[in-house]
Design a protein around this motif. Structure first.
Motif, PDB file in Angstrom:
ATOM      1  N   THR A  16       0.842  -1.202   0.000  1.00 57.35           N
ATOM      2  CA  THR A  16       0.000   0.000   0.000  1.00 57.35           C
ATOM      3  C   THR A  16       0.876   1.250   0.000  1.00 57.35           C
ATOM      4  O   THR A  16       1.502   1.588  -0.999  1.00 57.35           O
ATOM      5  N   TYR A  17       0.916   1.921   1.106  1.00 52.20           N
ATOM      6  CA  TYR A  17       1.630   3.193   1.202  1.00 52.20           C
ATOM      7  C   TYR A  17       3.135   3.067   0.901  1.00 52.20           C
ATOM      8  O   TYR A  17       3.679   3.835   0.082  1.00 52.20           O
ATOM      9  N   PRO A  18       3.875   2.115   1.491  1.00 50.32           N
ATOM     10  CA  PRO A  18       5.319   2.047   1.225  1.00 50.32           C
ATOM     11  C   PRO A  18       5.644   1.866  -0.257  1.00 50.32           C
ATOM     12  O   PRO A  18       6.560   2.512  -0.786  1.00 50.32           O
ATOM     13  N   ARG A  19       4.881   0.985  -0.922  1.00 52.81           N
ATOM     14  CA  ARG A  19       5.161   0.754  -2.346  1.00 52.81           C
ATOM     15  C   ARG A  19       4.875   1.998  -3.180  1.00 52.81           C
ATOM     16  O   ARG A  19       5.607   2.321  -4.126  1.00 52.81           O
ATOM     17  N   LEU A  20       3.804   2.716  -2.807  1.00 52.68           N
ATOM     18  CA  LEU A  20       3.463   3.950  -3.518  1.00 52.68           C
ATOM     19  C   LEU A  20       4.592   4.974  -3.376  1.00 52.68           C
ATOM     20  O   LEU A  20       4.968   5.642  -4.352  1.00 52.68           O
ATOM     21  N   VAL A  21       5.154   5.081  -2.169  1.00 55.87           N
ATOM     22  CA  VAL A  21       6.276   6.000  -1.941  1.00 55.87           C
ATOM     23  C   VAL A  21       7.448   5.612  -2.835  1.00 55.87           C
ATOM     24  O   VAL A  21       8.061   6.462  -3.498  1.00 55.87           O
ATOM     25  N   PHE A  22       7.752   4.327  -2.857  1.00 57.49           N
ATOM     26  CA  PHE A  22       8.893   3.846  -3.651  1.00 57.49           C
ATOM     27  C   PHE A  22       8.711   4.137  -5.134  1.00 57.49           C
ATOM     28  O   PHE A  22       9.642   4.600  -5.821  1.00 57.49           O
ATOM     29  N   GLU A  23       7.514   3.884  -5.653  1.00 53.35           N
ATOM     30  CA  GLU A  23       7.281   4.000  -7.092  1.00 53.35           C
ATOM     31  C   GLU A  23       7.302   5.443  -7.579  1.00 53.35           C
ATOM     32  O   GLU A  23       7.386   5.694  -8.784  1.00 53.35           O
ATOM     33  N   VAL A  36       9.686   7.467  -6.852  1.00 55.15           N
ATOM     34  CA  VAL A  36      11.092   7.872  -6.942  1.00 55.15           C
ATOM     35  C   VAL A  36      11.659   7.413  -8.286  1.00 55.15           C
ATOM     36  O   VAL A  36      11.583   6.234  -8.631  1.00 55.15           O
ATOM     37  N   ARG A  37      12.240   8.366  -9.018  1.00 55.26           N
ATOM     38  CA  ARG A  37      12.745   8.035 -10.357  1.00 55.26           C
ATOM     39  C   ARG A  37      14.022   7.188 -10.294  1.00 55.26           C
ATOM     40  O   ARG A  37      14.200   6.267 -11.079  1.00 55.26           O
ATOM     41  N   TYR A  38      14.899   7.514  -9.388  1.00 54.65           N
ATOM     42  CA  TYR A  38      16.188   6.815  -9.316  1.00 54.65           C
ATOM     43  C   TYR A  38      16.430   6.305  -7.884  1.00 54.65           C
ATOM     44  O   TYR A  38      17.240   6.881  -7.142  1.00 54.65           O
ATOM     45  N   PRO A  39      15.710   5.247  -7.482  1.00 52.26           N
ATOM     46  CA  PRO A  39      15.907   4.725  -6.120  1.00 52.26           C
ATOM     47  C   PRO A  39      17.321   4.172  -5.945  1.00 52.26           C
ATOM     48  O   PRO A  39      17.845   3.494  -6.830  1.00 52.26           O
ATOM     49  N   ASN A  40      17.911   4.476  -4.814  1.00 46.85           N
ATOM     50  CA  ASN A  40      19.272   3.989  -4.548  1.00 46.85           C
ATOM     51  C   ASN A  40      19.227   2.631  -3.827  1.00 46.85           C
ATOM     52  O   ASN A  40      18.144   2.129  -3.482  1.00 46.85           O
ATOM     53  N   PRO A  41      20.365   1.998  -3.565  1.00 45.41           N
ATOM     54  CA  PRO A  41      20.367   0.664  -2.941  1.00 45.41           C
ATOM     55  C   PRO A  41      19.677   0.624  -1.576  1.00 45.41           C
ATOM     56  O   PRO A  41      19.060  -0.384  -1.212  1.00 45.41           O
ATOM     57  N   PHE A  42      19.747   1.712  -0.832  1.00 47.84           N
ATOM     58  CA  PHE A  42      19.150   1.723   0.502  1.00 47.84           C
ATOM     59  C   PHE A  42      17.625   1.748   0.433  1.00 47.84           C
ATOM     60  O   PHE A  42      16.941   1.132   1.251  1.00 47.84           O
ATOM     61  N   LEU A  43      17.090   2.474  -0.551  1.00 50.86           N
ATOM     62  CA  LEU A  43      15.639   2.504  -0.713  1.00 50.86           C
ATOM     63  C   LEU A  43      15.129   1.134  -1.172  1.00 50.86           C
ATOM     64  O   LEU A  43      14.096   0.646  -0.687  1.00 50.86           O
ATOM     65  N   TRP A  44      15.835   0.527  -2.133  1.00 50.80           N
ATOM     66  CA  TRP A  44      15.476  -0.840  -2.544  1.00 50.80           C
ATOM     67  C   TRP A  44      15.527  -1.787  -1.332  1.00 50.80           C
ATOM     68  O   TRP A  44      14.621  -2.606  -1.124  1.00 50.80           O
ATOM     69  N   THR A  45      16.562  -1.655  -0.550  1.00 54.16           N
ATOM     70  CA  THR A  45      16.736  -2.545   0.604  1.00 54.16           C
ATOM     71  C   THR A  45      15.617  -2.358   1.620  1.00 54.16           C
ATOM     72  O   THR A  45      15.182  -3.323   2.261  1.00 54.16           O
ATOM     73  N   ALA A  46      15.129  -1.119   1.761  1.00 52.45           N
ATOM     74  CA  ALA A  46      14.011  -0.875   2.681  1.00 52.45           C
ATOM     75  C   ALA A  46      12.787  -1.694   2.270  1.00 52.45           C
ATOM     76  O   ALA A  46      12.051  -2.214   3.124  1.00 52.45           O
ATOM     77  N   MET A  47      12.573  -1.832   0.960  1.00 50.78           N
ATOM     78  CA  MET A  47      11.441  -2.631   0.472  1.00 50.78           C
ATOM     79  C   MET A  47      11.699  -4.131   0.682  1.00 50.78           C
ATOM     80  O   MET A  47      10.814  -4.869   1.126  1.00 50.78           O
ATOM     81  N   VAL A  48      12.916  -4.571   0.354  1.00 51.13           N
ATOM     82  CA  VAL A  48      13.269  -5.980   0.549  1.00 51.13           C
ATOM     83  C   VAL A  48      13.098  -6.356   2.026  1.00 51.13           C
ATOM     84  O   VAL A  48      12.510  -7.385   2.371  1.00 51.13           O
ATOM     85  N   ARG A  49      13.617  -5.506   2.892  1.00 51.47           N
ATOM     86  CA  ARG A  49      13.542  -5.747   4.337  1.00 51.47           C
ATOM     87  C   ARG A  49      12.102  -5.724   4.841  1.00 51.47           C
ATOM     88  O   ARG A  49      11.691  -6.536   5.667  1.00 51.47           O
ATOM     89  N   GLY A  50      11.317  -4.761   4.322  1.00 45.79           N
ATOM     90  CA  GLY A  50       9.935  -4.620   4.776  1.00 45.79           C
ATOM     91  C   GLY A  50       9.105  -5.867   4.513  1.00 45.79           C
ATOM     92  O   GLY A  50       8.382  -6.344   5.401  1.00 45.79           O
ATOM     93  N   TYR A  51       9.207  -6.393   3.298  1.00 43.47           N
ATOM     94  CA  TYR A  51       8.458  -7.613   2.976  1.00 43.47           C
ATOM     95  C   TYR A  51       8.909  -8.782   3.853  1.00 43.47           C
ATOM     96  O   TYR A  51       8.101  -9.603   4.296  1.00 43.47           O
TER      97      TYR A  51
END
Length: 646
Positions: A90-97, A99-114
């Motif tokens: 829901t909200y976390p994925r919307l925030v991520f999407e 961002v035009r150029y997500p960095n490794p830490f933002l990607w990792t936040a999603m990996v970790r969250g799931y």
């Protein structure tokens, strides 16, 4: 938080390009510095957020200040949403999407969250997408993935382990290594975890403790001890792992020794450590050690009156040390009680034969808001069994699920079969077994076989034994009980058949041993037939003196208590060197007259020793307390608290 928002609003005018006068030149470095200050403040505000609405307010500030693409702050935002258990899709994925150029830490936040939200397969999917996007992982990416692989598949974890090596730089990362050890250990591959540990260039106390705990759980306390000895700086967690490990692996002496070393080096104690060493005291039945641990708990701020976990454990400890009155003092002094406190006290009363006290406490518990659980009913049914309260036991068993929501388990059926069987209702006990909703266990059939021994019913005993020999083909105790039942019934051919079966299987009786604690807290062990104790000559003389006095009162050794095909004279000799008799003689020699003698035993007390102890309590004027593997026996003035009903 309002104050911080005001500060952020003030900072907005500085960063907003539209508010900057064309005549004023602001160096780029100053703008960057102000931006960093703002990022820091936003991160601080996010840490203080308690709900989604507050996060949305901060998110709004982010967008208004032109920080909607700032991966640094958005990574923290997604992590806080994960912490608040907001669904990742829901909200976390919307925030991520956004961002035009997500960095490794933002990607990792999603990996970790799931991974943290119990969706490990989605965590792996996001990692794949990250790699396809050409984004390299960071160490936290792998720690999240390895946690996901604990749930999914160790082979997948091995593939990701390989990536840490091939990508480069992560195989030597401390946190990655610790998470790898955790993954392999939890997946049952302890040696793989050890190999990771051995190859790590840097280790911390977590690295060592992970393996200490793993070895302890696997029962390999020698390896756990080696790891512990090699640990450069031992913290409370490592010490607790060793104390608890020894206790859980039935090595109570080592647990107490380790706890004493822990105290001597000044390491703090918490309630988890105390519960481990309390369990060790309970296993040993060591009263002096129990009192010492009680004092340590009080000094550490975890006394039983204040800590319900420690208090409940101490109730069990004192009960198993033969001091049920001390257990009740702990219970009465507790400011807070829970189902474990009540259950421990009820079980304590039951094992000491105080059935009416156990039942009364059960009814007192029902007047509170605390609901009984399966252990509570095991305790109260056992209490009924030990004194033959058949009607009360039937009523409790019939109502436990209907009124209290506790479905009877095989253990509860064992208690009921034991209750009915001891009281002579063998046919009813057999009928109950035949109507069980689950397959009868060895414990259920064993209870019926034991009842047949009491009441001399070889026919039902044969039926119970047939089932037992299927379930426990190497359980020598079942053969011995059946043999004794046939012997009492005069069916000597059957006795020979059973003993032939025992010899054919090469079965040997577990060695009986007893131990007794001195007034200084020392433990002395005695094995059946072993006369190597330094005081063996005095012990033998004391036993012969008691035997002569008992024979003068009509005592005759019960030769059926010896399972071996030997002469009557040899049986008499074996009986006189049973471990509890040796411990009794030592207790009489080493304690002051009038002191209660407490003996702990690993097996059920035999009929001969039970009769011997009754007589010894009368002629010596001593109270003798024996804990066997079933219950406590309090011998006083020629009688036993069990009323010969055990």
């Amino acid at each position: 938080m309002l104050t911080l928002f005001r500060e952020l609003s003030t900072a907005r005018s500085t960063l907003s390009i539209s508010n900057v006068s064309p005549q004023i030149f602001i160096p780029l470095s100053q703008l960057q510095q102000q931006r960093k200050i703002l990022e820091h403040k936003l991160n601080f505000v996010l840490d203080e957020c308690k709900n989604v609405n507050q996060i949305k307010e901060v998110h709004g500030h982010l967008l208004r200040k032109g920080l909607g693409q700032n991966c640094y702050v958005l990574t923290k935002l997604i992590r806080i949403l994960t912490k608040l258990d907001v669904p990742m899709d829901t909200y976390p994925r919307l925030v991520f999407e956004q961002v035009r150029y997500p960095n490794p830490f933002l990607w990792t936040a999603m990996v970790r969250g799931y991974s943290l939200q119990g969706l490990p397969s989605q965590s792996i999917v996001w990692y794949k997408c990250m790699r396809r996007a050409g984004i390299g992982p960071v160490s936290f990416t792998f720690t999240a993935l390895f946690k996901a692989c604990v749930v999914l598949d160790v082979n997948l974890g091995r593939q990701i382990h390989a990536q840490t090596i091939f990508i480069g730089g992560f195989a030597s990362d401390l946190y990655v290594g610790n998470t790898l050890i955790d993954m392999y250990v939890k997946c049952g591959f302890l040696e793989c975890g050890r190999k990771v540990f051995d190859e790590m260039p840097d280790r911390d106390v977590i690295s060592w403790t992970e393996l200490i705990v793993a070895y302890a759980k696997s029962g390999d306390m020698n390896s756990a001890g080696d790891m512990f000895d090699g640990l450069p700086v031992k913290d409370m967690v490592a010490w607790t792992a060793m104390v608890t490990g020894y206790a859980q692996n039935a090595r109570p002496r080592e647990a107490l020794d380790t706890f004493e070393r822990m105290q001597n080096v000044g390491v703090e104690t918490d309630d988890i450590t105390l519960v481990g060493v309390i369990s060790a005291c309970a296993q040993l039945g060591a009263s002096e050690s129990a009192n010492w641990v009680h004092d340590v708990a009080e000094r550490s701020g975890f006394g039983p009156s204040e800590n319900v976990v420690v208090g409940s454990a101490m109730i069990d400890m004192y009960s198993k040390c033969g001091s049920v009155d001390d257990a009740y003092k702990v219970f009465e002094g507790m400011k807070e009680r829970n189902v474990f406190s009540y259950s421990s006290m009820i079980v304590g009363f039951a094992m000491h034969g105080r059935a009416h006290a156990a039942i009364q406490l059960f009814h007192d518990m029902l007047k509170t808001d605390i609901k009984p659980n399966h252990v509570t009913f095991i305790g109260v049914l056992t209490a009924c069994s030990h004194v033959g309260l058949v009607d009360q036991g039937r009523h409790l068993f019939a109502t436990m699920e209907k009124y209290y929501g506790v479905a009877p388990s095989a253990d509860h059926y064992t208690c009921m079969v034991d209750l009915l069987g001891r009281a002579g209702h063998l046919e009813e006990a057999l009928e109950l077994i035949e109507t069980m909703p689950m397959e009868p266990t060895g414990g259920v059939w064993g209870a019926l076989l034991g009842a047949c021994r009491i009441h001399g019913n070889p026919d039902i005993a044969q039926l119970a034994a047939n089932h037992l020999l299927e379930l426990e083909p190497n359980g020598i105790g079942n053969y011995i009980v059946l043999s004794n039942i046939y012997a009492l019934a005069g069916r000597l051919d059957e006795v020979s058949r059973v003993r032939k079966l025992m010899r054919g299987k090469g079965l040997k009786k577990n060695p009986g041993y007893s131990w007794i604690e001195t007034e200084k807290g020392e433990i002395h062990e005695f094995f059946a037939g072993d006369m190597t104790h330094p005081m063996s000559i005095e012990i033998k003389q004391a036993l012969e003196d008691i035997l002569d006095r008992l024979k003068a009162r009509g005592y005759q050794p019960d030769l059926n208590s010896v399972a071996y095909d030997v002469s009557d004279e040899e049986r008499k000799r074996l009986l006189m060197t049973h471990s509890e008799k040796l411990a009794l003689a030592y207790g009489l020699l080493s304690t002051n007259s009038g002191c209660t003698i407490k003996i702990m035993k690993n097996l059920r007390i035999c009929d001969d020793c039970h009769e011997f102890m009754c007589g010894a309590s009368q002629i010596t004027g001593r109270e003798i307390v024996i804990r066997d593997n079933m219950r406590f026996h309090h011998f006083h003035n020629g009688t036993c608290s069990c009323g010969n009903f055990w």
